[in-house]
Structures are given as structure tokens and as C-alpha cells.
Design a protein around this motif. Sequence first.
Motif, PDB file in Angstrom:
ATOM      1  N   GLU A 116      -2.077 -12.374   6.755  1.00  0.00           N
ATOM      2  CA  GLU A 116      -2.143 -13.694   6.477  1.00  0.00           C
ATOM      3  C   GLU A 116      -3.472 -14.451   7.077  1.00  0.00           C
ATOM      4  N   ALA A 117      -3.500 -13.974   8.369  1.00  0.00           N
ATOM      5  CA  ALA A 117      -4.828 -14.677   8.973  1.00  0.00           C
ATOM      6  C   ALA A 117      -6.233 -14.123   8.273  1.00  0.00           C
ATOM      7  N   LEU A 118      -6.265 -13.004   7.865  1.00  0.00           N
ATOM      8  CA  LEU A 118      -7.198 -12.362   7.436  1.00  0.00           C
ATOM      9  C   LEU A 118      -7.514 -13.105   5.952  1.00  0.00           C
ATOM     10  N   ALA A 119      -6.427 -13.385   5.356  1.00  0.00           N
ATOM     11  CA  ALA A 119      -6.606 -14.085   3.781  1.00  0.00           C
ATOM     12  C   ALA A 119      -7.086 -15.275   4.361  1.00  0.00           C
ATOM     13  N   LEU A 145      -5.393 -11.599  -3.524  1.00  0.00           N
ATOM     14  CA  LEU A 145      -4.118 -10.934  -3.081  1.00  0.00           C
ATOM     15  C   LEU A 145      -4.659  -9.876  -2.249  1.00  0.00           C
ATOM     16  N   LEU A 146      -4.140  -9.885  -1.025  1.00  0.00           N
ATOM     17  CA  LEU A 146      -4.511  -8.830   0.002  1.00  0.00           C
ATOM     18  C   LEU A 146      -3.151  -7.696   0.310  1.00  0.00           C
ATOM     19  N   VAL A 147      -3.099  -6.642   0.257  1.00  0.00           N
ATOM     20  CA  VAL A 147      -2.203  -5.681   0.418  1.00  0.00           C
ATOM     21  C   VAL A 147      -2.616  -4.753   1.359  1.00  0.00           C
ATOM     22  N   ARG A 148      -1.451  -4.471   2.487  1.00  0.00           N
ATOM     23  CA  ARG A 148      -1.695  -3.381   3.406  1.00  0.00           C
ATOM     24  C   ARG A 148      -0.636  -2.122   3.045  1.00  0.00           C
ATOM     25  N   THR A 149      -1.284  -0.843   2.770  1.00  0.00           N
ATOM     26  CA  THR A 149      -0.215  -0.074   2.089  1.00  0.00           C
ATOM     27  C   THR A 149       0.479   0.580   3.410  1.00  0.00           C
ATOM     28  N   ARG A 150       1.638   1.092   2.866  1.00  0.00           N
ATOM     29  CA  ARG A 150       2.549   1.992   3.818  1.00  0.00           C
ATOM     30  C   ARG A 150       2.602   3.448   2.917  1.00  0.00           C
ATOM     31  N   ALA A 151       3.196   4.218   3.808  1.00  0.00           N
ATOM     32  CA  ALA A 151       3.418   5.652   3.412  1.00  0.00           C
ATOM     33  C   ALA A 151       4.969   5.909   3.601  1.00  0.00           C
TER      34      ALA A 151
END
Length: 776
Positions: free
Chosen positions: A621-624, A643-649
Motif C-alpha cells: 500500500e505504501a509503495l502504491a 494495480l500492484l500485486v505481489r506474487t505468492r507460490a
Amino acid sequence: MTDVAAMAVIDAHGTVTGWTEGARLLTGHPAEEVVGRQATDLLAEDLPGVILTARAGPVAVRHRDGHRLVLPLTVCPLAGAAGRPAGYVVTALPPGASLAAQAFEQASMSMSVFDLRQRYLRVNAAACHAMGVPEEALLGRSFPDTVADTEHSRGFLARLREVAETGRPVRYESYSGAPALDQERAWSIEMWPLRDASGEPAAVALAASDSSEQYWARRRLALLNEAATCVGTTLDVIGTAEEMVALLVPQYADFASVDLLDWVLGPDEPPTPPDGGVVLRRVAHGSTRPGNPAAALHLGETDVYQPASPPARALLRGRAVLSQAGEPGFVHWLAERNARSPGGRPFRQGAHSMIAVPLRARGTTLGVAVFVRMRHPDDYGPDDAVFAEELASRAAVCIDNARRFTRERATALTLQHSLLPRGLPGQAAVDVAHRYLPSGSLAGIGGDWFDVIPLSGGRVGLVVGDVVGHGIQSSATMGRLRTAVRTLADVDLPPDELLTHLDDLVTHLAADGSGEEVAELGATCLYAVYDPVSRCLSLAAAGHPAPAVVLPGGTAQFLPVAAGPPLGVGGLPFEATERELPEGSVVALYTDGLIEDRDRDLDGATEELRRALTAPAASLEALADDVLKAVLPDQPGDDVALLLVRTRALGADRVATWDVPPDPAQVAVVRQAATEQLTAWGLAESAFVTELVVSELVTNAIRYGEPPIRLRLIRDRALICEVSDGSSTSPHLRRAHAYDEGGRGLLLVAQLTQRWGSRQTVAGKTIWAEQPLPGD
């Protein structure tokens, strides 16, 4: 016998001074035996009279071995001092080659033969017609001596030399005039070497065909493509007209003007069309002459176009009007211009062709555009009228959008807020942060949108789109497209296929029931699917900016995505791109308002975005917030969606896969294996339902599908069971009758699970079902 033409050079006294290898092969006489002798020594009988008059005809010569040989012969004089012949070039073809000579001479395309020093050896009738000189005036002369020193002739000579030196053929296109033709022409030219018996280049042949029609068709298409990006970049009426003029001058017209009806520049609605002359206001014009001296009106002035003038006729008919020099309408229009502005009369000299095309949008006439050619030698034709109507249609839409935005802004703002997602659905594949900023300009609220869509198999769909324009129309279209994307994503279409269906929808929306042109509605969109099991990101774009990816190490890069055409263009394919991402990568999807603005450098803004994404931040959120502060100006000129998304695996400890042989006896085996896997995961409570689901789906795959068959269990926020096979036939629910032996399995699966469905894959299909984890 050789197929190469035999040539000899004879001086004014009848002495042979040149003898080619082709002549030796044809007659048997080597050059050392012939050069210096009288040409009549080689004859088997007296020279026919036809040769002396027509300089062509059959000639009987004596072969070196003594037999008589009759050859078709052509004599071409070489010009000397005071116009007297200094000698002759004699060309003889082998017996049976006369048809080939006739084909060369009578070919509809321009054909010539040069020696290795670029001197003319043969020129056919078509080439002579294009150059406006007879063959006799060219033979033996060097090519540079016969043409003006222009870029075209220099390029032509360079390629002649290239073929002579390398022995390789050359094919290229050139746009130039011809001395005997009064129009500029496009030529498709092919040059190739003529080889002697030893295989070495002996001459250079060429054929040139007139490709002007294809050339101008490509130019018109290129201009239309260029218009899609450079006309209508702002919601400004006059600015759009100026962009249209700048596109056409000097590429397509020597003079262009745009005149609009007065009401278009004000808040009023269109009035009733007048019966007499039409009053129009000049808003933009351009010319190939500095200062535009040929313009009869200054910018902002009005003029009355009488009903007989081409602009007024175009407005009345609603179609482009062609007019050429000498036609009454053209003469009258030119006289009106000269009477209004006598000082510009000298600069209108040479005007010979014009197109007047109405600017119509959504069934309403806004004004008229006029294109005039003076220096350009070609007249406008019917294809040019079609092009003008298409271009004017696009420009008119932009002008009409600018006219409407003020009235629509308040309504569009309310509609926009109601259509954008207020909360994103839960999923485990990615962490999400999003921002939407409406434009701070008077252009109004646009059609930018974003979405996150949970998909089967733990995957997630990521969407960012931008509808052309601002206001109610764009906001409403955005809502339709967002709904359509969710519907298409629900059937698990891959990104490129989803955009293809979305493109069809935009085309239908633009033309359905309103009579509007497709060009009046357009959108860009980027759709991506992330799979946490394979860590693969698959995406496709429709005229949309490429996303940025920040890898866990802090390196940022822009994915090389095929941009594809904007939605609504139709007929062009979309291409999908795949990229495997490490866990923890950050993907930034955005609309063009983030980096594009008329006062900003695109490359500089893109670099600012890259640096902002790699800067340290406490959270997503801060990065956005940091990205918007670093990249956007104080007053953004367009809406912005980020739209920023951080991937999971999902690791191997949460996924289990089995290959299933196509044997009904294997159903019990995989059912037992699934039960054991659930026990290992601590999900023994779900074993009963999972056994039923596995049994039904695997049985159907063995009975109705095709190998290979695979079972996969995924432990995510839900327990997911997937069965894949090589058949593309999808199952469907049906209600079994009382005495049916089958047909109840899928109904049972649907009742016992939270949701189920199927998706097409490259190798066939996958049937999946989800059930909540115990305790949820």
C-alpha cells in the motif's frame, strides 16, 4: 547452341570492331578472326533490303564450319557527331529465339538490358514510352548520361552496379516520376545478372512494374494508423482539427482546412440545417507554403459557402465530394476564393484537385474539411474519397467528444464511482494494492478501470483497461467491459482469446442499433492470469502499456508484451506472453495516464516509474502511494488506474499430482491415493466428499475423455480437485430420469462442492471442483 544474344559492333565503314562471346558461340568465329574484317565477309548471301530500311529482319550468315545459318537480326545506330551514325550495334538471336525477343519488346512492364559498365544494350517499348525517348537515343549510352541527378537515379545506378559486381539479383521499390509521364509513380523494380556460358555476369537485366495503386493504398492505410495515435489526443476541438491538418500536409495534400459550424464551438445543441448558404468558421488550416498565403480565411473568421460549392455539397450529401480543375464547381469555388482574398491568387495557381468531406459524428454534422493538391501531380480519386471519409469520421468523433464533455462531467463522475470495484474478492495467489485517480482537468471522468478476478485452480485474473474518451459514454462502456471481462474470465479463457471476444463486443457496442461507426468507440485493455502453482504469468494486451515487474532482488523491468490493436479495431490477432516469476515479485499494471501526458517525455516518465517501483517501501500500500507521488504531475491530464500485486507460490507440499492410466480399475487406486494425501495434509474430514468427487471426475475422464488423464489436488484457501484429459468436449449437468443408469454424477459433484466448472487447455480440458476447508 547458346540462348545468349550475340552482339557485334560495326563502324561506319562496315568494319567489325566488337565481337561478343555470344557471337562466337552462335557462328563459331572467334573474335580474333572477325575484328578488323568487313562484316560482309560473314554473309552467306547478299544483305536483304529489309535490313537497310527497317533495320531488322532475317540474315543468312556462314558458320565457321561452312554451313548456312539464318538469324533474325536487329541493327541499332550509334549516334556520332552532327547526328550522323558513328557505327551500329548488331544483335542476333539464335534460331527459335524470336518469340523471346518479341516477349521482351512487347512486355507491358518496362524492361532494359545494361552492360557491366551501366550502358544501355536493349530497351523495350514500355521503357521507351516511360522515358519519352526512342531506343536509338539510349543504346550505347551510360545510364547517368540519360537522367537527371536525383536521389532516385543515384539509387538506381547504385543497384545496377551492385548486381554487376556481386552477380546477385536485387529487388526494391522506388517512388519517382518518369520523363514522359505527368504523374509521380511508384515502381517495383527487379534487377538480375545475365550470365555467359562460363557462368560469369555478362550484362544486367531489369524489369520495372508500376505499383502506384498499391503504394497509395499502403500510404492511406499508414495515415489511418497514424491518425489513430496523433488525432484526438486531447479533448480540444481546435486542437483536434489542427492535428488532422498536420497529419495530411504535406503527406497527402498541399493545402488543408477545417471549418466548423458555429454551434459546435458553443454550448448549444445542433440547430435546424439552413436551406441556403452554410456559415462555417475556420478553426485550422495548413499549407506546404510558409505562412499559408493561399488561405482565403484567417483562423477564427467565418464564410458563407454557397450551395453549389464543393464544401456545401459535401455537407448536404453527407459524403465526400471530389472536384477537379475544369469542372464548374471547382472553377466557381476557386473564383470565390480569389475574390475573397485576391492577394492569395498567385499561390493558388496550379490547384487542380480537391476533396471536401463532411465531419459527421453520431449522425450529426459538425463541419467540413477540404484537401487541395497544387504541387502534387496526382489527382484525387475514388479511393482517396473513401480514405477522407474514414479519416474525417475519426476526427469528427474526437471533436464531438470535446463538445460534449462539459455537460457530461458531473453525471460521469457519479456513474464512475458506482462502477469501479469498492472491494476486491479474497484469493491467495497475490497480495493486492490499487489506486484510482480521476483526471484533474476539465476533460472529465474517463473510462479507466481495474479488477482482480479469482479463477479456478487457485489462479487469479488481473485486469487493467482504459476506454477512449471521457464522460458518460466512456463510464458506461467501462462498466460493460468490466462485466464482460468477468463473464469471459469465468469460463477460463486464456488472455489472447478473452481479448478477441472483448474486441468483438466493443465492435458490436459501437454499431449496435445506433448507426454509429465502430471508430467512435475504442478501448485498451491488459488481461493477465497468474498461476501460483507454476508461478507463471500469462498476459495479452490490446493497445495497452506493458506492465512492469520488480523482482525480489530489486531489479525492475518492463515485460516485452505484443501491444496488439486497441479493442474495436477488429480483424487483427492478439498474442499472449508468458513469464515465470519468482515468489515475491511485484507486478505493476497501470493505464497510460500514469506515464503519458502532452507536456511530459514518455521515456522520462517511464524511467521515473521504474525508479519509484524499486524504491524501498514499508508495504504494498505504501509503495502504491509512493509511485503516484513520484511519477504523476501536480495536475494529471488523464485518469490513472494503478494495480500492484505481489506474487505468492504454492509449493510442492500443497500440490499433489497423479497420472491416471485409462483403466476403470484405476479409479479405486487414485481414490485411495487422494484419501492418503488428505490425511497427510490433516484434512481427513474432507476425505468422504473428495473420494466421491475424484471417483466421478476420473470415471468420466476414463469413459468419455482421452489420454493423458491427470488428477491434481491443491490445498489453498479451499481444497481444489482437478481432473484433466486430452478431450476438448466439456461436460454439462443434466437431470437423469428414473430408469437412467447414469447422468447423476456431475449433479452430485455440484451439490457436494462449493463450486465446480471446466476450462479448456492446450492439451484438452480440465474439470475442477472446490470445497471449503474444515473449519471455514
